[in-house]
Design a protein around this motif. Structure first.
Motif, PDB file in Angstrom:
ATOM      1  N   PRO A  28      67.453   8.368 -28.019  1.00  0.00           N
ATOM      2  CA  PRO A  28      68.186   7.332 -27.274  1.00  0.00           C
ATOM      3  C   PRO A  28      69.392   6.774 -28.032  1.00  0.00           C
ATOM      4  N   VAL A  29      69.532   7.113 -29.315  1.00  0.00           N
ATOM      5  CA  VAL A  29      70.638   6.581 -30.116  1.00  0.00           C
ATOM      6  C   VAL A  29      71.892   7.386 -29.796  1.00  0.00           C
ATOM      7  N   THR A  30      72.737   6.837 -28.948  1.00  0.00           N
ATOM      8  CA  THR A  30      73.926   7.574 -28.493  1.00  0.00           C
ATOM      9  C   THR A  30      75.064   7.559 -29.501  1.00  0.00           C
ATOM     10  N   ASP A  31      75.062   6.566 -30.407  1.00  0.00           N
ATOM     11  CA  ASP A  31      76.153   6.475 -31.384  1.00  0.00           C
ATOM     12  C   ASP A  31      75.678   5.659 -32.579  1.00  0.00           C
ATOM     13  N   ILE A  32      76.393   5.788 -33.681  1.00  0.00           N
ATOM     14  CA  ILE A  32      76.084   5.029 -34.888  1.00  0.00           C
ATOM     15  C   ILE A  32      77.383   4.816 -35.647  1.00  0.00           C
ATOM     16  N   ASP A  33      77.550   3.641 -36.240  1.00  0.00           N
ATOM     17  CA  ASP A  33      78.758   3.392 -37.025  1.00  0.00           C
ATOM     18  C   ASP A  33      78.398   3.301 -38.507  1.00  0.00           C
ATOM     19  N   THR A  34      79.369   2.969 -39.333  1.00  0.00           N
ATOM     20  CA  THR A  34      79.138   2.964 -40.775  1.00  0.00           C
ATOM     21  C   THR A  34      78.096   1.913 -41.174  1.00  0.00           C
ATOM     22  N   SER A  35      78.064   0.789 -40.469  1.00  0.00           N
ATOM     23  CA  SER A  35      77.042  -0.222 -40.753  1.00  0.00           C
ATOM     24  C   SER A  35      75.651   0.323 -40.449  1.00  0.00           C
ATOM     25  N   GLY A  36      75.549   1.075 -39.360  1.00  0.00           N
ATOM     26  CA  GLY A  36      74.274   1.690 -39.014  1.00  0.00           C
ATOM     27  C   GLY A  36      73.828   2.702 -40.056  1.00  0.00           C
ATOM     28  N   ILE A  37      74.771   3.506 -40.539  1.00  0.00           N
ATOM     29  CA  ILE A  37      74.445   4.493 -41.575  1.00  0.00           C
ATOM     30  C   ILE A  37      74.022   3.791 -42.859  1.00  0.00           C
ATOM     31  N   HIS A  38      74.732   2.715 -43.193  1.00  0.00           N
ATOM     32  CA  HIS A  38      74.386   1.947 -44.391  1.00  0.00           C
ATOM     33  C   HIS A  38      72.978   1.364 -44.262  1.00  0.00           C
ATOM     34  N   ALA A  39      72.619   0.896 -43.074  1.00  0.00           N
ATOM     35  CA  ALA A  39      71.275   0.363 -42.845  1.00  0.00           C
ATOM     36  C   ALA A  39      70.222   1.447 -43.040  1.00  0.00           C
ATOM     37  N   PHE A  40      70.505   2.678 -42.604  1.00  0.00           N
ATOM     38  CA  PHE A  40      69.569   3.785 -42.801  1.00  0.00           C
ATOM     39  C   PHE A  40      69.459   4.155 -44.282  1.00  0.00           C
ATOM     40  N   GLU A  41      70.574   4.038 -44.997  1.00  0.00           N
ATOM     41  CA  GLU A  41      70.522   4.293 -46.446  1.00  0.00           C
ATOM     42  C   GLU A  41      69.620   3.271 -47.135  1.00  0.00           C
ATOM     43  N   PRO A  85      47.560  10.153 -37.898  1.00  0.00           N
ATOM     44  CA  PRO A  85      47.193   9.665 -39.231  1.00  0.00           C
ATOM     45  C   PRO A  85      48.249  10.010 -40.282  1.00  0.00           C
ATOM     46  N   GLY A  86      48.626   9.021 -41.066  1.00  0.00           N
ATOM     47  CA  GLY A  86      49.587   9.236 -42.142  1.00  0.00           C
ATOM     48  C   GLY A  86      51.032   9.250 -41.702  1.00  0.00           C
ATOM     49  N   VAL A  87      51.255   9.108 -40.407  1.00  0.00           N
ATOM     50  CA  VAL A  87      52.621   9.181 -39.874  1.00  0.00           C
ATOM     51  C   VAL A  87      52.866   7.970 -38.967  1.00  0.00           C
ATOM     52  N   LEU A  88      54.007   7.304 -39.168  1.00  0.00           N
ATOM     53  CA  LEU A  88      54.434   6.239 -38.265  1.00  0.00           C
ATOM     54  C   LEU A  88      55.664   6.740 -37.515  1.00  0.00           C
ATOM     55  N   ILE A  89      55.578   6.724 -36.185  1.00  0.00           N
ATOM     56  CA  ILE A  89      56.679   7.238 -35.361  1.00  0.00           C
ATOM     57  C   ILE A  89      57.308   6.065 -34.615  1.00  0.00           C
ATOM     58  N   VAL A  90      58.601   5.835 -34.862  1.00  0.00           N
ATOM     59  CA  VAL A  90      59.324   4.713 -34.263  1.00  0.00           C
ATOM     60  C   VAL A  90      60.502   5.253 -33.460  1.00  0.00           C
ATOM     61  N   ARG A  91      60.725   4.684 -32.289  1.00  0.00           N
ATOM     62  CA  ARG A  91      61.885   5.062 -31.477  1.00  0.00           C
ATOM     63  C   ARG A  91      62.817   3.859 -31.341  1.00  0.00           C
ATOM     64  N   VAL A  92      64.126   4.103 -31.519  1.00  0.00           N
ATOM     65  CA  VAL A  92      65.145   3.066 -31.349  1.00  0.00           C
ATOM     66  C   VAL A  92      65.878   3.348 -30.043  1.00  0.00           C
ATOM     67  N   ASP A  93      65.838   2.398 -29.105  1.00  0.00           N
ATOM     68  CA  ASP A  93      66.383   2.620 -27.763  1.00  0.00           C
ATOM     69  C   ASP A  93      67.786   2.048 -27.605  1.00  0.00           C
ATOM     70  N   SER A  94      68.677   2.363 -28.523  1.00  0.00           N
ATOM     71  CA  SER A  94      70.034   1.826 -28.429  1.00  0.00           C
ATOM     72  C   SER A  94      70.925   2.526 -29.439  1.00  0.00           C
ATOM     73  N   ALA A  95      72.230   2.464 -29.172  1.00  0.00           N
ATOM     74  CA  ALA A  95      73.187   2.837 -30.211  1.00  0.00           C
ATOM     75  C   ALA A  95      73.039   1.857 -31.370  1.00  0.00           C
ATOM     76  N   ILE A  96      73.346   2.307 -32.577  1.00  0.00           N
ATOM     77  CA  ILE A  96      73.177   1.466 -33.755  1.00  0.00           C
ATOM     78  C   ILE A  96      74.550   1.128 -34.316  1.00  0.00           C
ATOM     79  N   TYR A  97      74.934  -0.138 -34.169  1.00  0.00           N
ATOM     80  CA  TYR A  97      76.240  -0.608 -34.616  1.00  0.00           C
ATOM     81  C   TYR A  97      76.055  -1.752 -35.616  1.00  0.00           C
TER      82      TYR A  97
END
Length: 658
Positions: free
Chosen positions: A586-599, A535-547
């Protein structure tokens, strides 16, 4: 590198109370571990490590460290010529096994070589040439103990199809042969270059499913092409697709078929298939299908010679040049338009030949439990084909049928290839005139019986059951070869394989996680229906590197999860979402576009008064998030080792806010 994040809390059941519908009733763990940050690395050091892992994962230079110069020279020679290493322990017992295996595969290769040369639109002796020089070179430089080298059906057909699109094999025979040698030269250069530059991973772009489909389609195409010799048709289409072939067969039905040829072909095809059946039924009789082609050639040749069937429309080989491989250095085009054509054809042939040889080598290496150096294999195969192009050979590679016989006959080392080569030498010097009356129908029967094994129904059915996208790649390659051409089928195979990779990269899997009752384990709620949402929490898993290719999709997918969940909660009048936890193991890597998406995701969540929490980011990911100052943006207290610890802390924060 930083220490790895432990999975103990995620993978073991803990003696804690079941999660209930209220945050305030959740128990604290005694200690909460913080995510570790790896030490910052120098750019050049990081680039060097990445390059080393990509191209030198096996670290071939490790054996040279701390060695005197003379020892380094010996080790270097052994690396290039493995025979110097295993040859020291060679003995009579191994020779006995290699002798039997070599003689067995020689009996199989001689009729096959003559037949495969016809597939490549070349005279029969060129097939025999390919089983004389290339196996000797490979025996010295190759690292596989079991591969039997020579011409193979798929590569022969591929070369024949591609070269005849440029030069007519009948009216421009001399130029056709020159282009074949040129293509072989560039195929060898390509293979050797891939090995020297450690780029063998490029052949992995042909997926297993695509190879199964391509081989099956090629087998049917090859078999259809043999209808010319099997039915005694003189005027036959040059196209390889099934529609053109069947039209040609139908148009010649009234006047172009020869019943004597059909009788010879049918009789010996039945004999060859029966011999194969015996070999499969009883493994100890592997030699029966191995010698059946040679027996067929001998018997059919005697029959034609005695009955003079050639005078009744039965087409025969007529002539095979006697003597060993003549030099062909002066026939190779090193410059000009034909050199460019040869390079293009050789590049395609090189990749197909490499894929087949490496797959065969790895299969038998795994069965005998020894290591096979893929890059070293490429150098050996490339050198073999470069030298082969200069000695009147076209592209040779590992043959699965002959390698299987080699293995079953008890080969111990690559000396079995030398034995086979010696038998082919004697054949070229002494026996070739005896093949004068060999009917083309028997060569067609040998090819048909050989390529039937390339159609792997069981593998195709398994692909269908396991992965539908893989099956699409398999069928795309199959139908491309059968209905268009071999090169189009290969192009379709590569294209679909790449498309599958792009699809998986651009649309990675995501999942909603729930808690397994009475544990601190969080798993996909679709896979585990008993898992309950917190309750009150949504837990999401991303199964890939984020590029850059998928960052926007990942952000939007998470927001869609969130929107759907909020609508459901609102409809049921349940408490709203206060925390979004992203499981990042599972996120083995992330690039600047991925970081920008998280921002951007963080900003969107702030507008909804939802806090972003990260769980279990790996060392590469957390290092990049720190360098981009994203960790400061969301706060170090919002990054946890496990989802369990993140949920526990979120529950505490919710309780404190209340």
């Amino acid at each position: 590198m930083g220490h790895s994040v432990p999975d103990r809390v995620e993978n073991e059941e803990l003696d804690v109370p079941s999660l209930r519908s209220s945050h305030g009733q959740m128990e604290n763990l005694q200690s909460v571990h913080k995510v570790g940050f790896p030490p910052q690395r120098n750019f050049f050091r990081e680039f060097k490590d990445t390059l080393k892992e990509t191209l030198f994962a096996d670290d071939p230079l490790r054996r040279y460290k701390d060695q005197p110069r003379s020892r380094k020279l010996i080790l270097g020679l052994q690396f290039l010529f493995p025979i110097l290493e295993w040859g020291r322990d060679y003995n009579f017992s191994k020779l006995k096994g290699d002798l039997i295996a070599g003689l067995t595969i020689a009996s199989l290769c001689i009729p096959q070589d003559i037949a495969y040369a016809k597939l490549a639109n070349m005279d029969p002796q060129y097939g025999l040439y390919c089983s004389f020089v290339p196996p000797l070179i490979y025996a010295v430089m190759g690292s596989s103990r079991d591969i039997a080298i020579g011409p193979v059906a798929v590569v022969s057909l591929l070369l024949g199809t591609l070269i005849q699109n440029e030069v007519d094999p009948v009216t421009e025979k001399a130029e056709y042969i020159r282009l074949a040698f040129t293509a072989t030269f560039f195929a060898g250069i390509t293979q050797a270059a891939l090995g020297f530059l450690r780029l063998g991973f490029l052949i992995e772009f042909l997926s297993h499913a695509a190879i199964v489909g391509f081989m099956g389609g090629a087998a049917i195409t090859i078999a259809l092409q043999q209808l010319k010799g099997f039915l005694g048709i003189r005027n036959f289409t040059k196209n390889s697709d099934i529609i053109s072939v069947m039209k040609s067969v139908r148009s010649s039905a009234h006047h172009g078929w020869n019943w004597q040829t059909i009788l010879i072909g049918s009789t010996f095809l039945a004999f060859l298939l029966f011999a194969k059946y015996i070999g499969k039924k009883k493994k100890s009789l592997f030699w029966v299908p191995a010698i059946a082609p040679l027996i067929s050639v001998i018997l059919s040749t005697l029959f034609v010679d005695i009955t003079h069937a050639e005078n009744h429309g039965v087409q025969i080989v007529r002539h095979i040049d006697k003597g060993i491989n003549p030099s062909s250095v002066n026939k190779i085009h090193f410059t000009g338009s034909y050199a460019a054509k040869g390079f293009r054809i050789g590049l395609v042939a090189a990749m197909v030949a490499l894929t087949e040889a490496v797959a065969i080598g790895r299969t038998f290496a795994a069965m005998k439990e020894y290591q096979l150096d893929g890059n070293k294999e490429m150098v050996a195969l490339g050198t073999m084909n470069v030298i082969g192009s200069m000695t009147s050979c076209y592209v040779a590679t590992g043959s699965f049928s002959r390698s299987a016989v080699n293995y079953m006959a008890g080969c111990q080392t690559a000396v079995s290839n030398m034995i086979m080569s010696a038998v082919v030498l004697l054949t070229l010097e002494l026996i070739t005139p005896l093949f004068k009356y060999t009917p083309n129908a028997i060569l067609a029967s040998i090819i048909i019986s050989a390529v039937i094994g390339l159609i792997d129904y069981e593998a195709a059915y398994l692909i269908w059951k396991v992965d539908k996208l893989d099956f699409v790649a398999c069928m795309g390659a199959f139908f491309g070869v059968v209905f268009v051409s071999v090169e189009i089928g290969l192009l379709v195979a590569v294209s679909i394989s790449l498309a599958k990779i792009l699809l998986q990269v651009t649309r990675p899997r995501t999942a909603l996680l729930g808690n397994l009752p009475s544990t601190m384990i969080y798993r996909n709620i679709e896979q585990y229906p008993e898992a309950t949402k917190v309750p009150g929490v949504l837990i999401v898993r991303v199964d890939s590197a984020i590029y850059f290719t998928n960052s926007n999709y990942v952000k939007e997918r998470i927001l869609r999860w969130l929107g759907d969940e909020e609508e459901q909660l609102k409809a049921k009048q349940l408490p709203r979402i206060e925390f979004l936890i992203v499981e990042m193991s599972p996120v083995t890597d992330i690039d600047t576009s991925g970081i920008h998406a998280f921002e951007e995701l963080h900003k969107s969540l702030q507008k909804r008064s939802i806090q972003l929490v990260l769980a279990n980011p790996g060392p590469v990911v957390i290092d990049k998030l720190r360098l981009a100052e994203f960790t400061e943006l969301i706060g170090h207290d919002k990054i946890f080792l496990t989802v369990g610890e993140a949920v526990m802390t979120c529950a505490q924060m919710a309780r404190e806010d209340a």
